[in-house]
Design an enzyme around this catalytic site. Structure first.
Site: not given
Length: 324
Positions: A161, A216
């Site tokens: 991610s 992230h």
């Protein structure tokens, strides 16, 4: 007369050492150089035909089946390269990238694969396959560096991610560079949807403790900066661009060096203390480790005990993971 003869001989000798280039040889050199450039260009064009997004998705699935696509055990994730900051600084830097192809279960795998296949192909067609591959790796590296610098040293992290958020950042950077003004890209639906997607995912990460928003945000900023400065082209000449490229590369390199040698972090200081035979140096390192662990300017007995307990617990966990 004798001196003039020696001068003539020296001149002839120099001409023999440096042969005179004929027009034919110059043309041959130019043709060879041009052919070399065309070969490199052809090679890059062929590389740009490789479906990088599909290859990354296949890597996700392959690594999932090598571990366990349903519910992989910690030992399997550890063996194949989950990100553990203390191991990265203890001689295993490959975990900075290997963790970007591992996932913690079928739901994690499905979500990231869907996000990759939804966003990747269009971005890859825009920037090219070679740049797409570089972007994925650089963004993954940025996310992993953020985890190692900001998070605790003993918390493992897996997942692509961080690199996916880097792709989101790349889309925004590309649109911003093509716009006529800094915020002109917001006039289009695509960038606005990407920003909503980023905001929603970051909000979810705030409420779910097993999601690393650190990775992230690190991947997002790295992907945005890398694309804005190195991959995208603007409609006008930017005289500030070279200086910002150097600054970005220097910042990333500095953070990477700190990730590999976190000289103020207690686990790294502990490992260095165990590796030295100099008793005075060991004592100084353990004292510094205790101060870092206790976040204090002076070492305390409680911090020293907590440090020993944490490192002993880590060592037992690693021994168990390596034995199974």
């Amino acid at each position: 007369p004798g001196g003039g003869g020696r001068s003539q001989d020296a001149a002839d000798f120099r001409r023999e050492l440096v042969p005179r280039a004929s027009p034919g040889s110059l043309l041959a050199f130019a043709a060879t150089s041009a052919a070399g450039r065309f070969e490199v260009k052809d090679l890059m064009q062929q590389a740009d035909e490789v479906p990088v997004t599909l290859l990354v998705a296949l890597a996700y699935v392959t690594m999932a089946f090598l571990t366990d696509p349903i519910s992989p055990a910690n030992q399997q994730l550890h063996q194949y390269g989950w990100l553990l900051p203390t191991l990265v600084s203890d001689g295993e830097p490959w975990r900075l990238l290997s963790s970007a192809f591992l996932h913690g279960g079928w739901m994690h795998l499905a979500f990231n694969t869907y996000a990759l296949l939804s966003t990747g192909p269009a971005l890859e067609r825009t920037i090219g396959s070679v740049r797409m591959a570089i972007l994925y790796l650089v963004a993954a590296l940025g996310g992993s560096i953020a985890v190692c610098v900001i998070n605790g040293p003993l918390g493992p992290v897996v997942g692509g991610s961080g690199a996916l958020f880097g792709m989101f950042g790349a889309i925004l950077a590309w649109q911003m560079r093509q716009a006529n003004s800094a915020l002109g890209f917001l006039n289009y639906d695509g960038p606005r949807r990407i920003m909503w997607l980023i905001a929603i995912n970051l909000a979810i990460g705030m409420f779910l403790p097993f999601i690393s928003n650190t990775a992230h945000v690190g991947g997002l900023l790295t992907g945005f900066g890398f694309t804005f400065l190195f991959l995208s082209k603007s409609n006008k000449t930017d005289h500030w661009l070279p200086a910002w490229r150097i600054a970005f590369a220097a910042l990333l390199a500095t953070l990477l060096m700190h990730t590999l040698r976190p000289t103020t972090r207690w686990d790294w200081l502990w490992h260095q203390a165990q590796a030295t035979n100099d008793m005075q140096r060991r004592s100084d390192l353990l004292e510094a480790a205790a101060m870092s662990y206790g976040n204090s300017n002076t070492p305390t007995a409680a911090a020293a005990r907590g440090l020993e307990f944490s490192m002993a617990k880590l060592q037992r966990s690693l021994d168990e993971l390596n034995e199974r």
